[in-house]
Motif scaffolding. Structure first.
Motif, PDB file in Angstrom:
ATOM      1  N   LEU A  35       0.778  -1.002   0.157  1.00  0.00           N
ATOM      2  CA  LEU A  35       0.202   0.087   0.048  1.00  0.00           C
ATOM      3  C   LEU A  35       0.656   1.209   0.043  1.00  0.00           C
ATOM      4  CD1 LEU A  35      -2.726  -0.301   2.639  1.00  0.00           C
ATOM      5  CD2 LEU A  35      -3.180  -0.007   0.147  1.00  0.00           C
ATOM      6  N   TRP A  36       1.996   1.213   0.649  1.00  0.00           N
ATOM      7  CA  TRP A  36       2.757   2.456   0.812  1.00  0.00           C
ATOM      8  C   TRP A  36       3.515   2.576  -0.554  1.00  0.00           C
ATOM      9  CZ3 TRP A  36      -0.568   3.210   4.193  1.00  0.00           C
ATOM     10  CH2 TRP A  36      -0.919   2.225   5.269  1.00  0.00           C
ATOM     11  N   THR A  37       3.455   1.936  -1.327  1.00  0.00           N
ATOM     12  CA  THR A  37       4.183   2.433  -2.525  1.00  0.00           C
ATOM     13  C   THR A  37       3.220   3.307  -3.405  1.00  0.00           C
ATOM     14  OG1 THR A  37       3.139   0.370  -3.830  1.00  0.00           O
ATOM     15  CG2 THR A  37       5.369   0.086  -2.848  1.00  0.00           C
ATOM     16  N   MET A  38       1.777   3.214  -2.881  1.00  0.00           N
ATOM     17  CA  MET A  38       0.873   4.211  -3.568  1.00  0.00           C
ATOM     18  C   MET A  38       0.581   5.374  -2.719  1.00  0.00           C
ATOM     19  SD  MET A  38      -1.257   1.194  -5.422  1.00  0.00           S
ATOM     20  CE  MET A  38      -1.902   2.776  -6.286  1.00  0.00           C
ATOM     21  N   HIS A  39       0.135   5.040  -1.433  1.00  0.00           N
ATOM     22  CA  HIS A  39      -0.483   6.048  -0.386  1.00  0.00           C
ATOM     23  C   HIS A  39       0.608   6.242   0.555  1.00  0.00           C
ATOM     24  CE1 HIS A  39      -4.145   5.783  -2.725  1.00  0.00           C
ATOM     25  NE2 HIS A  39      -3.861   4.760  -2.731  1.00  0.00           N
ATOM     26  N   PRO A  40       0.516   7.463   1.274  1.00  0.00           N
ATOM     27  CA  PRO A  40       1.303   7.737   2.411  1.00  0.00           C
ATOM     28  C   PRO A  40       0.912   6.889   3.679  1.00  0.00           C
ATOM     29  CG  PRO A  40      -0.313   9.526   2.050  1.00  0.00           C
ATOM     30  CD  PRO A  40      -0.306   8.464   0.992  1.00  0.00           C
ATOM     31  N   ARG A  41       1.810   6.495   4.357  1.00  0.00           N
ATOM     32  CA  ARG A  41       1.612   5.812   5.748  1.00  0.00           C
ATOM     33  C   ARG A  41       0.732   6.764   6.391  1.00  0.00           C
ATOM     34  NH1 ARG A  41       4.726   1.305   7.025  1.00  0.00           N
ATOM     35  NH2 ARG A  41       6.300   1.028   5.532  1.00  0.00           N
ATOM     36  N   PRO A  42      -0.053   6.307   7.290  1.00  0.00           N
ATOM     37  CA  PRO A  42      -0.912   7.203   8.110  1.00  0.00           C
ATOM     38  C   PRO A  42      -0.095   8.260   8.813  1.00  0.00           C
ATOM     39  CG  PRO A  42      -2.021   5.024   8.180  1.00  0.00           C
ATOM     40  CD  PRO A  42      -0.556   5.034   7.339  1.00  0.00           C
ATOM     41  N   GLU A  43       0.998   7.769   9.631  1.00  0.00           N
ATOM     42  CA  GLU A  43       1.965   8.718  10.383  1.00  0.00           C
ATOM     43  C   GLU A  43       2.251   9.818   9.531  1.00  0.00           C
ATOM     44  OE1 GLU A  43       1.882   5.156  10.123  1.00  0.00           O
ATOM     45  OE2 GLU A  43       3.976   4.623   9.861  1.00  0.00           O
ATOM     46  N   ALA A  44       2.598   9.691   8.205  1.00  0.00           N
ATOM     47  CA  ALA A  44       3.241  10.583   7.313  1.00  0.00           C
ATOM     48  C   ALA A  44       2.174  11.373   7.009  1.00  0.00           C
ATOM     49  CB  ALA A  44       3.961   9.878   6.087  1.00  0.00           C
ATOM     50  N   TYR A 106      -8.346   9.051   4.574  1.00  0.00           N
ATOM     51  CA  TYR A 106      -7.723   9.587   5.536  1.00  0.00           C
ATOM     52  C   TYR A 106      -8.817  10.653   6.129  1.00  0.00           C
ATOM     53  CZ  TYR A 106      -3.541   7.914   3.213  1.00  0.00           C
ATOM     54  OH  TYR A 106      -2.598   7.099   2.732  1.00  0.00           O
ATOM     55  N   ALA A 107      -8.772  10.350   7.734  1.00  0.00           N
ATOM     56  CA  ALA A 107      -9.751  11.561   8.463  1.00  0.00           C
ATOM     57  C   ALA A 107      -9.302  12.814   8.282  1.00  0.00           C
ATOM     58  CB  ALA A 107      -9.672  11.102   9.991  1.00  0.00           C
ATOM     59  N   GLY A 108     -10.255  13.628   7.975  1.00  0.00           N
ATOM     60  CA  GLY A 108     -10.035  14.966   7.802  1.00  0.00           C
ATOM     61  C   GLY A 108      -9.909  15.466   6.422  1.00  0.00           C
ATOM     62  N   GLU A 208      -7.068  11.437  12.888  1.00  0.00           N
ATOM     63  CA  GLU A 208      -6.002  10.544  12.607  1.00  0.00           C
ATOM     64  C   GLU A 208      -6.320   8.984  12.404  1.00  0.00           C
ATOM     65  OE1 GLU A 208      -2.430  11.531  14.843  1.00  0.00           O
ATOM     66  OE2 GLU A 208      -2.647  13.861  14.609  1.00  0.00           O
ATOM     67  N   ARG A 209      -7.375   8.780  11.768  1.00  0.00           N
ATOM     68  CA  ARG A 209      -7.800   7.433  11.428  1.00  0.00           C
ATOM     69  C   ARG A 209      -7.602   7.443   9.836  1.00  0.00           C
ATOM     70  NH1 ARG A 209      -8.273   4.817  16.521  1.00  0.00           N
ATOM     71  NH2 ARG A 209      -9.406   3.324  15.299  1.00  0.00           N
ATOM     72  N   SER A 210      -7.596   6.335   9.345  1.00  0.00           N
ATOM     73  CA  SER A 210      -7.609   5.990   7.990  1.00  0.00           C
ATOM     74  C   SER A 210      -8.392   4.748   7.505  1.00  0.00           C
ATOM     75  CB  SER A 210      -6.093   5.844   7.634  1.00  0.00           C
ATOM     76  OG  SER A 210      -5.429   5.051   8.387  1.00  0.00           O
ATOM     77  N   ARG A 211      -8.625   4.386   6.281  1.00  0.00           N
ATOM     78  CA  ARG A 211      -9.260   3.157   6.130  1.00  0.00           C
ATOM     79  C   ARG A 211      -8.599   2.909   4.704  1.00  0.00           C
ATOM     80  NH1 ARG A 211     -15.212   2.151   4.251  1.00  0.00           N
ATOM     81  NH2 ARG A 211     -14.367   2.422   2.294  1.00  0.00           N
ATOM     82  N   PHE A 212      -8.315   1.566   4.509  1.00  0.00           N
ATOM     83  CA  PHE A 212      -7.715   1.205   3.086  1.00  0.00           C
ATOM     84  C   PHE A 212      -8.494  -0.096   2.917  1.00  0.00           C
ATOM     85  CE2 PHE A 212      -4.502   3.355   5.536  1.00  0.00           C
ATOM     86  CZ  PHE A 212      -3.978   4.314   4.731  1.00  0.00           C
ATOM     87  N   ALA A 213      -8.976  -0.166   1.430  1.00  0.00           N
ATOM     88  CA  ALA A 213      -9.837  -1.372   1.282  1.00  0.00           C
ATOM     89  C   ALA A 213      -9.411  -1.553  -0.373  1.00  0.00           C
ATOM     90  CB  ALA A 213     -11.401  -1.073   1.440  1.00  0.00           C
ATOM     91  N   MET A 214      -9.517  -2.724  -0.748  1.00  0.00           N
ATOM     92  CA  MET A 214      -9.393  -3.188  -2.092  1.00  0.00           C
ATOM     93  C   MET A 214     -11.025  -3.968  -2.639  1.00  0.00           C
ATOM     94  SD  MET A 214      -7.277  -5.305  -4.776  1.00  0.00           S
ATOM     95  CE  MET A 214      -5.978  -4.465  -4.508  1.00  0.00           C
TER      96      MET A 214
END
Ligand SMILES: O=C(O)CCC(=O)C(=O)O
Length: 289
Positions: A35-44, A106-108, A208-214
């Motif tokens: 996932l992190w090759t496409m989207h920022p990690r939540p911390e980032a 990503y929340a917000g 600071e919550r996030s959700r990833f789904a295929m």
């Protein structure tokens, strides 16, 4: 994990089901890393949301269509237990994958709340048949834990909407909110639903919550008024050549690749397709050439 008959029966009875811990741990971990090759990690992302304006553009701005730059993502749509569930739900083996999306939220970034709607609006030119013939099976494979705080999909059991006409496909915001069920589940879980089911995306309930789904959707082949994506149109996208090379003949078939025994295959096509997909094993298709 094999989807049980009871879970598939739930899809017919109430329109949806959630299968917890569907993916095996290795497949999930590898997909999450990819996932992190496409989207920022939540911390980032949450360290500096303004650095990622893409996600604020619309509710759908974090959505990418198949294929992806990593096999560990591209192999999810053909995950054997998913294909098995599709064959059993649809009661057919001549099925195809008609849509794959990867969705990062990503929340917000934006308000992800939606009104209840049925997905058939952009999955068919017509409407779903009440008798279940040529049903479309739509799914979410959760790649992150989804709690009440993480914008779970909200779905309404079919029993609550039997009197709601199929058209319009979307209701007024707020309608049926008192009847909805939250699809909360751990990462690796699978949600299956049908395109006549009222459901909606919901907003995050904490920062600071996030959700990833295929999202992987299947249908029986042969009804051209149903569908969404064209795989030839995606054939030159990064990841597609590798995905096609790595798939089995059955897996390729789900994307409309000519099957074993097709009269597409002759000496010329075997030679020229091998050049387009370097290293592909075309021997299964060479049988009657
Ligand atoms: O993201 C979700 O949970 C559901 C989204 C949805 O239903 C839609 O965009 O059609």
């Amino acid at each position: 994990m094999r989807v049980s008959d009871a879970k598939l029966a739930e899809v017919w009875d109430q329109g949806f089901t959630v299968v917890e811990n569907f993916l095996d741990a290795d497949t999930l971990r590898a997909a999450q890393a990819a996932l992190w090759t496409m989207h920022p990690r939540p911390e980032a992302y949450f360290a500096d949301p303004d650095a990622y304006p893409r996600y604020a553009k619309s509710q759908f701005a974090g959505l990418d269509l198949f294929p992806y730059p990593a096999w560990d993502l591209n192999r999810l749509p053909v995950y054997p237990d998913l294909v098995d569930a599709a064959e059993r739900l649809l009661n057919a083996t001549d099925i195809e994958i008609y849509k794959v999306e990867l969705w990062a939220k990503y929340a917000g970034a934006i308000n992800y709340d939606q009104a209840h709607h049925r997905d058939y609006g952009n999955h068919t030119l017509v409407v779903p048949r009440a008798d279940g013939r040529h049903t479309q099976m739509t799914t979410f494979i959760l790649l992150s834990d989804v709690t009440e705080l993480d914008g779970p999909t909200k779905l309404v059991p079919l029993a609550e909407t039997r009197d709601v006409p199929l058209t319009p496909s979307q209701l007024k915001y707020g309608a049926l909110f008192d009847k909805e069920f939250s699809a909360t589940a751990p990462a690796g879980s699978l949600m299956i639903y049908k395109t006549d089911v009222m459901h909606r995306g919901s907003n995050f309930a904490a920062p600071e919550r996030s959700r990833f789904a295929m999202l992987v959707d299947f249908q029986e082949r042969g009804w051209p008024w149903n569908g969404k994506m064209s795989w030839p149109d995606r054939a030159q996208r990064t990841g597609m050549v590798e995905a096609i090379i790595r798939m089995t003949p059955r897996e390729r078939d789900l994307f409309g690749w000519p099957p074993i025994g097709s009269d597409y295959w002759d000496a010329q096509t075997l030679a020229d397709v091998a050049l387009r997909y370097p290293g592909i094993d075309l021997s299964p298709y060479a049988g009657n050439v």
